[in-house]
Design a protein around this motif. Sequence first.
Motif, short mmCIF file in Angstrom:
data_model
loop_
_atom_site.label_atom_id
_atom_site.label_comp_id
_atom_site.label_asym_id
_atom_site.label_seq_id
_atom_site.Cartn_x
_atom_site.Cartn_y
_atom_site.Cartn_z
N THR A 188 0.86 -1.18 0.00
CA THR A 188 0.00 0.00 0.00
C THR A 188 0.90 1.23 0.00
N MET A 189 0.73 2.10 -0.98
CA MET A 189 1.64 3.24 -1.13
C MET A 189 0.87 4.53 -1.40
N ILE A 190 1.31 5.60 -0.75
CA ILE A 190 0.82 6.94 -1.06
C ILE A 190 2.05 7.74 -1.48
N VAL A 191 2.03 8.21 -2.72
CA VAL A 191 3.22 8.82 -3.30
C VAL A 191 2.90 10.23 -3.78
N VAL A 192 3.58 11.21 -3.17
CA VAL A 192 3.51 12.59 -3.65
C VAL A 192 4.67 12.77 -4.62
N THR A 193 4.37 13.10 -5.87
CA THR A 193 5.47 13.16 -6.85
C THR A 193 5.16 14.10 -8.00
N HIS A 194 6.23 14.52 -8.68
CA HIS A 194 6.10 15.28 -9.94
C HIS A 194 6.34 14.37 -11.13
N GLU A 195 6.62 13.10 -10.86
CA GLU A 195 6.98 12.17 -11.95
C GLU A 195 5.71 11.58 -12.56
N MET A 196 5.26 12.19 -13.66
CA MET A 196 4.00 11.76 -14.27
C MET A 196 4.12 10.37 -14.89
N GLY A 197 5.32 10.02 -15.35
CA GLY A 197 5.53 8.69 -15.91
C GLY A 197 5.28 7.61 -14.87
N PHE A 198 5.75 7.87 -13.65
CA PHE A 198 5.53 6.93 -12.55
C PHE A 198 4.04 6.84 -12.24
N ALA A 199 3.37 7.99 -12.21
CA ALA A 199 1.93 8.01 -11.92
C ALA A 199 1.18 7.17 -12.94
N ARG A 200 1.55 7.30 -14.21
CA ARG A 200 0.88 6.54 -15.27
C ARG A 200 1.13 5.04 -15.15
N LYS A 201 2.37 4.70 -14.79
CA LYS A 201 2.79 3.31 -14.81
C LYS A 201 2.38 2.54 -13.56
N ALA A 202 2.48 3.18 -12.41
CA ALA A 202 2.35 2.44 -11.15
C ALA A 202 1.07 2.73 -10.36
#
Length: 242
Positions: A188-202
Amino acid sequence: MVELEGVNKHFGALHVLKDINLTVRKGEVLVVIGPSGSGKSTLCRAINRLETIDTGTIAIDGQKLPEEGRALARLRADVGMVFQSFNLFAHKTVLDNVTLGPRKARGTPKKAAADQARALLDRVGVANQANKMPAQLSGGQQQRVAIARALAMQPKVMLFDEPTSALDPEMVNEVLDAMVALAREGMTMIVVTHEMGFARKAADRVVFMADGQIVEEAPPEEFFTAPKSDRARDFLSKILPH
């Protein structure tokens, strides 16, 4: 696994979290994005009470976050956190950094803690760095050690607050790859990020925040191809290639 109800937070006159309601299911990867100052990091830090909240409730695995004391420390042990800066102990080896939490907080015997630490370092791809000091590692390697250190406490949920923003560009992917692998294992993960590629993939779900509010949430494909709000469309138009 994580539940926020009616959460509000002020810094003085600034209302940084406005009536936040959010549920994260077990095994879900939730990615929080939005412009700077939207309240993303404050939200992340409130979940393990690094930031106190003014009103509302936060529960982890059905238990409300206590105010302070031992009960809070116990619940915090269930929530792993990885920050922008790696916060490794500079005077301890990589292996010692990863074994410290389980030995001190969970009473894990030294040998068992070391065996577990080596397995975790291997899992994030830095097994061969175990006996080095943090200063001998690259930023990407240090951040992967920080992930291993958080995992060593066997948390129920992992929080990542912009874990790649302090890294040189060529090191970003090695950290994101370790996070993608973790996501695929069902953490279970909550990720604050600017990496849109990661958001799309994971991500299983993307939450878009602006001005202290959750403006919209949707599966990544839906969010990136057909955002519903003007605010999200405006944000994406500035960061995604046309």
